[in-house]
Design a protein around this motif. Structure first.
Motif, mmCIF file in Angstrom:
data_model
loop_
_atom_site.group_PDB
_atom_site.id
_atom_site.type_symbol
_atom_site.label_atom_id
_atom_site.label_comp_id
_atom_site.label_asym_id
_atom_site.label_seq_id
_atom_site.Cartn_x
_atom_site.Cartn_y
_atom_site.Cartn_z
ATOM 1 N N HIS A 1 0.859 -0.912 0.298
ATOM 2 C CA HIS A 1 -0.119 -0.011 0.028
ATOM 3 C C HIS A 1 0.447 0.976 -0.089
ATOM 4 C CE1 HIS A 1 -3.089 2.653 0.776
ATOM 5 N NE2 HIS A 1 -3.726 2.065 1.245
ATOM 6 N N VAL A 2 0.892 2.436 -0.994
ATOM 7 C CA VAL A 2 1.443 3.760 -0.531
ATOM 8 C C VAL A 2 1.361 4.570 0.601
ATOM 9 C CG1 VAL A 2 1.150 3.793 -3.389
ATOM 10 C CG2 VAL A 2 -0.234 5.148 -2.499
ATOM 11 N N MET A 3 2.169 4.407 1.014
ATOM 12 C CA MET A 3 1.973 5.612 2.201
ATOM 13 C C MET A 3 2.455 7.004 2.576
ATOM 14 S SD MET A 3 0.314 5.642 5.338
ATOM 15 C CE MET A 3 -0.352 4.252 5.224
ATOM 16 N N PRO A 4 1.738 8.118 2.152
ATOM 17 C CA PRO A 4 2.503 9.135 1.451
ATOM 18 C C PRO A 4 3.635 9.550 3.228
ATOM 19 C CG PRO A 4 0.747 9.693 1.997
ATOM 20 C CD PRO A 4 0.674 8.407 2.243
ATOM 21 N N LEU B 1 2.958 -5.179 3.203
ATOM 22 C CA LEU B 1 4.157 -3.879 3.435
ATOM 23 C C LEU B 1 2.876 -2.394 3.165
ATOM 24 C CD1 LEU B 1 7.103 -4.069 1.422
ATOM 25 C CD2 LEU B 1 4.829 -6.087 1.596
ATOM 26 N N TRP B 2 4.240 -1.603 3.539
ATOM 27 C CA TRP B 2 3.642 0.057 2.526
ATOM 28 C C TRP B 2 5.484 0.362 1.495
ATOM 29 C CZ3 TRP B 2 2.048 3.177 7.718
ATOM 30 C CH2 TRP B 2 0.319 2.364 7.816
ATOM 31 N N GLU C 1 10.938 4.255 0.536
ATOM 32 C CA GLU C 1 10.839 3.194 2.145
ATOM 33 C C GLU C 1 10.316 2.424 1.615
ATOM 34 O OE1 GLU C 1 13.095 7.291 4.573
ATOM 35 O OE2 GLU C 1 10.230 6.383 4.876
ATOM 36 N N LEU C 2 10.068 1.678 2.710
ATOM 37 C CA LEU C 2 9.744 0.350 2.598
ATOM 38 C C LEU C 2 9.044 0.354 4.142
ATOM 39 C CD1 LEU C 2 10.599 -1.977 -0.064
ATOM 40 C CD2 LEU C 2 8.659 -1.032 0.089
#
Length: 199
Positions: free
Chosen positions: A12-15, A195-196, A21-22
């Motif tokens: 999932h994308v995470m701003p 994961l993000w 970064e993961l």
């Protein structure tokens, strides 16, 4: 549908993370969520003669107050959970005692044990609190999504591969998250990892 599937992986994308970064976390990662509707039935009467009725609004208000202790008094301190009542509707006029009240809210949890504990406790609080006022109360439940549980074996494989691609300094431990995600429908069937990705 899952025949021959060894594992599932989601991202999932995470701003809140920097690009590249993961974000990883093994074990319980994201809350499961459950919607509920609380129904309180009393007896309408004229507002000038409340003694001839059963005030569903008063009973519902007491339910809101009593429900606030469910997390602190019933969920083990090592666990995390949320129980929030977000709406209340009761009454029809300024001078008629409310004969019916409804509330809606949500619970959040990391495992089935806590899910069941929250459900059983809210059911009991609603029933007993309403009964104290001479009303009847019950809860209607509707599960949104199960909790996301990340398999640590899959996580180790993913971390090793990701380090080769983005570098070790871009692999972050982000801890448990309070959101929910329907990826859990997949990872509840076969081992999985969510994961993000920073964006």
């Amino acid at each position: 549908f899952f025949d021959g599937v060894d594992c599932v992986i989601g991202m999932h994308v995470m701003p809140s993370l920097l690009m590249g970064e993961l974000g990883f976390h093994d074990g319980g990662f994201m809350f499961g969520g459950e919607r509920f509707r609380i129904v309180i039935d009393g007896k309408s009467s004229h507002g000038s003669m409340p003694h001839t009725g059963v005030d569903a609004l008063l009973a519902a208000s007491a339910v809101v107050v009593n429900a606030q202790s469910i997390i602190s008094e019933n969920l083990p301190a090592k666990d995390s959970g949320v129980l929030t009542i977000c709406t209340m509707k009761a009454g029809t006029r300024h001078n008629i005692l409310a004969g019916h009240a409804e509330m809606m809210g949500t619970t959040r949890y990391y495992n089935e044990k806590d899910r069941n504990l929250l459900k059983e406790t809210l059911d009991r609080v609603v029933h007993c609190t309403a009964e104290t006022f001479g009303a009847r109360g019950h809860v209607v439940w509707d599960q949104d999504v199960p909790a996301v549980e990340n398999d640590p074996v899959i996580g180790k494989i993913l971390r090793t591969a990701a380090e080769k691609i983005v570098g070790e300094d871009h692999i972050l431990e982000i801890g448990k998250q309070t959101g929910s995600d329907d990826f859990s429908y997949f990872s509840s069937k076969v081992p999985g990892y969510y994961l993000w990705l920073g964006c």
